[in-house]
Design an enzyme around this catalytic site. Structure first.
Site, PDB file in Angstrom:
ATOM      1  N   ASP A 100     -36.289 -82.113  38.729  1.00  0.00           N
ATOM      2  CA  ASP A 100     -35.093 -82.122  39.501  1.00  0.00           C
ATOM      3  C   ASP A 100     -34.986 -81.293  40.639  1.00  0.00           C
ATOM      4  OD1 ASP A 100     -32.085 -82.873  38.793  1.00  0.00           O
ATOM      5  OD2 ASP A 100     -31.793 -80.779  39.271  1.00  0.00           O
ATOM      6  N   HIS A 299     -33.179 -88.699  32.564  1.00  0.00           N
ATOM      7  CA  HIS A 299     -33.554 -87.262  33.246  1.00  0.00           C
ATOM      8  C   HIS A 299     -33.949 -86.290  32.642  1.00  0.00           C
ATOM      9  CE1 HIS A 299     -33.657 -85.757  37.052  1.00  0.00           C
ATOM     10  NE2 HIS A 299     -32.845 -84.614  36.764  1.00  0.00           N
TER      11      HIS A 299
END
Length: 329
Positions: A100, A299
């Site tokens: 991220d 994710h």
């Protein structure tokens, strides 16, 4: 080997650092909305393999200071923290792992200070060259069609108040939405006008989940209950400034050894990384040594598929640093 905690003072902040093990340093960089604890499975695995696993709370998060001004959250500023951490442990180099915002951070660190980077291991967020227009222009165009959190987060105080008022609800819903158990891009079905982030996120099922226990969630949530989310949101608000500061690297390639892994249901790979992210990655990262797709993962791949990620990271470390006792002093 127990996890230990301490603080270091960089030029800009007092930074909290979690560490486990001894040997060659491996530094883990988290994203939003996370803390160092997002890597706790990997710290144990890397330490058991003979390396020194280090996971800071990046500025604005957890027990690290929360500067007030947005300029303090640029990659350039946070790279200063990482270099100060290297200096603090007396290491010339380390392997850096990122997800991220942490992924964007370690990619840029490899551009700005390749001499301090033995290699990078990146999860879910591939390298891409600097776009021709500032990020906020691109987000505003998309937000004219549908809700987009990137655009929503640009409004000072708005998301801050919404998320801080219901931190545990936000965290459970966003972690669930980003996982393989939901299709995050369904949040784009909502209009931007008059819509908050909690309005578009799904309602998460009760904990525990197959990849997150109640105790793990409590550890992640407790810091945000105390601090709120403004520090993390300021990373989004600094992205235009990042774009300006990276002008000198617009056409640069990442030359350090690199490894990339991603969840097959990761929303960043699907909707935020361009039309052909892997081709772009291979073009701009010439020493890309492995690309691995991890099945049934979104994710938060290092939580959702912890054992696979642990195995991959330790295997990549063995290639980069075969003797983990060889500390780069």
């Amino acid at each position: 080997m127990e996890i230990t905690h301490r603080f270091i003072t960089t030029k800009g902040v007092r930074m909290h650092v979690a560490e486990q093990g001894a040997g060659y340093p491996v530094i883990f960089c988290h994203g939003f909305p996370h803390t160092w604890f997002i890597w706790h499975n990997q710290l144990a695995a890397v330490a058991a393999a003979g390396y020194r696993a280090i996971a800071p709370d990046l500025r604005g998060y957890g027990q690290t200071d929360v500067p007030a001004d947005v300029e303090s959250y640029t990659n350039e500023a946070v790279i200063g923290d990482l270099l100060a951490l290297l200096d603090d442990i007396g290491a010339e180099q380390a392997v850096f792992v990122g997800l991220d915002f942490g992924a964007a951070l370690v990619w840029e660190l490899a551009l700005r200070a390749p001499e301090r980077v033995r290699g990078v291991i990146v999860l879910n967020n591939p390298f891409a060259p600097r776009p021709p227009r500032s990020p906020s222009q691109l987000w505003a165009k998309a937000a004219a069609r549908h809700f987009l959190h990137l655009d929503y987060f640009q409004k000072p105080g708005v998301a801050d108040a919404e998320l801080a008022a219901r931190p545990r609800e936000f965290l459970t819903n966003v972690y669930y939405a980003l996982s393989a158990d939901y299709h995050y891009l369904d949040t784009w079905q909502f209009p931007a006008e008059g819509t908050g982030y909690l309005d578009v996120l799904p309602t998460a099922p009760p904990l525990p989940w197959r990849w997150l226990t109640e105790a793990e969630f409590d550890t992640l949530a407790q810091d945000f209950e105390r601090t709120g989310f403004t520090g993390g949101l300021n990373w989004y608000r600094a992205l235009d400034r990042n774009w300006e500061l990276a002008a000198a690297y617009a056409d640069a390639s990442v030359t350090v050894p690199a490894y990339f892994m991603y969840g097959d249901r990761d929303p960043d790979m699907e909707g935020f990384s361009g039309r052909d992210p892997l081709t772009t990655l291979r073009t701009y990262v010439p020493d890309l040594r492995a690309v691995t797709k991890i099945a049934d993962a979104g994710h938060l791949v290092q939580l959702e598929r912890a054992s696979e990620v642990d195995t991959l990271i330790t295997a990549h470390l063995r290639e980069l640093v075969p003797n983990p006792s060889d500390v780069p002093a």
